[in-house]
Scaffold this active site. Structure first.
Site, short mmCIF file in Angstrom:
data_model
loop_
_atom_site.label_atom_id
_atom_site.label_comp_id
_atom_site.label_asym_id
_atom_site.label_seq_id
_atom_site.Cartn_x
_atom_site.Cartn_y
_atom_site.Cartn_z
CG HIS A 297 -1.95 -1.08 1.18
ND1 HIS A 297 -2.53 -1.59 2.32
CD2 HIS A 297 -2.50 -1.74 0.14
CE1 HIS A 297 -3.40 -2.54 1.98
NE2 HIS A 297 -3.39 -2.65 0.67
CG ASN A 331 -2.68 2.51 -3.49
OD1 ASN A 331 -3.86 2.73 -3.73
ND2 ASN A 331 -2.23 1.33 -3.15
CB THR A 343 -8.89 -0.27 -2.05
OG1 THR A 343 -7.80 -1.16 -1.84
CG2 THR A 343 -9.60 -0.63 -3.34
#
Length: 373
Positions: A297, A331, A343
């Site tokens: 992430h 991201n 997300t």
């Protein structure tokens, strides 16, 4: 961006993903665990403990998880000109007179390189490869690759106490209700508990068959706390002008470290993990900080900003500063540190930018129909 616009984009992203947020209070074992953690962690000024939203929905007795296919639907079969090209590498963006006009692609099977021309170009790889493609294209704003960050993650397994024995609760459909102690301004981190009993998330604990409901491991839960990184421009992915990676793209080098504030956040996350575990059961091992990058992430490397002041790569519509008709996504555009999966935010920002591109195409088509026939 204006809060109302962001809320509208998030609402649309939830519809695209089929986001389901279980109601609070719930029932059964998940509610028993949620209630216990609410007693432990809720307080004035803190967002109450509830259940984590999931991108899932039921089709009869089958639980479906949303993904790219759920968003694209039948576009490839029904929309003229829409095409997905597999085993294809994007080498660079073609820029002519300050405008992005296409991309150089490579067929990985044959090694053949070729150009695709377009009125708008969107680069959306990930938080590392999106800036890599821009760098390879000679598009190098000062903030490119900088402000690299991801949420911290401290995880452990917990054996549930006798009061949370799954056998004490009525059976129910596959459980998709991870308990969530949310991020708050007064507590810049969030905690989660995923119960393995009757869980929709299948996993293996040592290479064997995935856990099934009759296994003693149904008394297990995954306990995780997530924290936000202290942002610094010096945390970055950098690219070489002389060395290349496996694909022949500019080789990456990661510069990343923890600040005193980061170490304090990690210490509090660990403390909260122990505190949560004691309330619902027994830890199997000390909470462990996940290795950097393992969340996948990572973000910030093509971050958005209000003005072209050297601290961002794109504007709030994800248009790259200084290059017309070039957008970025993924991201990496998120400009703030987060303590949860990004997300929904990423999809919301992409949808907002896509609507602007559509408006631009529509207005141009109306003005010059012959040129777009």
């Amino acid at each position: 961006m204006p809060a109302a616009e962001m809320d509208a984009a998030l609402d649309h992203a939830e519809r695209l993903l089929g986001t389901m947020t279980p109601p609070t209070p719930g029932h059964g074992l998940p509610e028993a665990v949620r209630s216990a953690l609410a007693d432990e962690f809720d307080g004035p000024g803190l967002t109450p403990t509830g259940f984590m939203p999931t991108a899932t929905h039921w089709e009869g007795d089958t639980l479906r998880f949303s993904g790219t296919g759920g968003i694209l639907g039948d576009l490839e079969a029904t929309v003229p000109g829409f095409e997905l090209r597999t085993e294809t590498l994007a080498r660079r963006v073609i820029v002519e007179n300050g405008t992005a006009v296409g991309a150089v692609l490579e067929d990985r099977r044959s090694g053949r390189s070729y150009e695709v021309r377009a009125r708008h170009v969107v680069v959306c790889a990930d938080g590392l490869r999106t800036p890599q493609v821009l760098y390879a294209s000679g598009i190098r704003p000062a903030a490119l690759g900088r402000y690299l960050n991801e949420h911290f993650q401290v995880t452990s397994f917990v054996s549930l106490a006798d009061e949370f024995n799954p056998a004490l609760f009525p059976p129910e459909p596959r459980n998709v209700r991870p308990v969530l102690t949310p991020f708050s301004d007064a507590r810049p981190m969030q905690g989660g508990v995923m119960l393995l009993a009757n869980s929709a998330y299948r996993m293996s604990l040592g290479g064997g068959d995935p856990l099934d409901d009759g296994d003693a491991s149904a008394r297990l839960a995954v306990l995780a706390w997530y924290g936000a990184k202290d942002l610094r421009s010096t945390d970055a992915v950098e690219f070489s002008d002389t060395e290349t990676d496996f694909y022949g793209m500019p080789r990456m080098r990661i510069r990343y470290s923890h600040t005193d504030r980061d170490r304090a956040t990690i210490e509090q996350m660990t403390s909260n993990s122990v505190r949560a575990a004691r309330r619902i059961g027994t830890l199997h091992e000390p909470p462990a900080l996940a290795a950097g990058g393992s969340s996948l992430h990572y973000q910030g490397t093509v971050r958005m900003g209000e003005t072209d002041d050297g601290s961002s790569v794109c504007d709030p519509w994800l248009r790259v500063w200084g290059v017309d008709n070039l957008h970025v996504g993924g991201n990496g555009v998120i400009p703030t540190s987060t303590a949860s999966n990004p997300t929904l935010t990423t999809v919301a920002l992409a949808w907002r930018a896509a609507t602007a591109i559509v408006r631009s195409l529509t207005s141009t088509r109306s003005a010059t129909p012959a040129a777009t026939a």
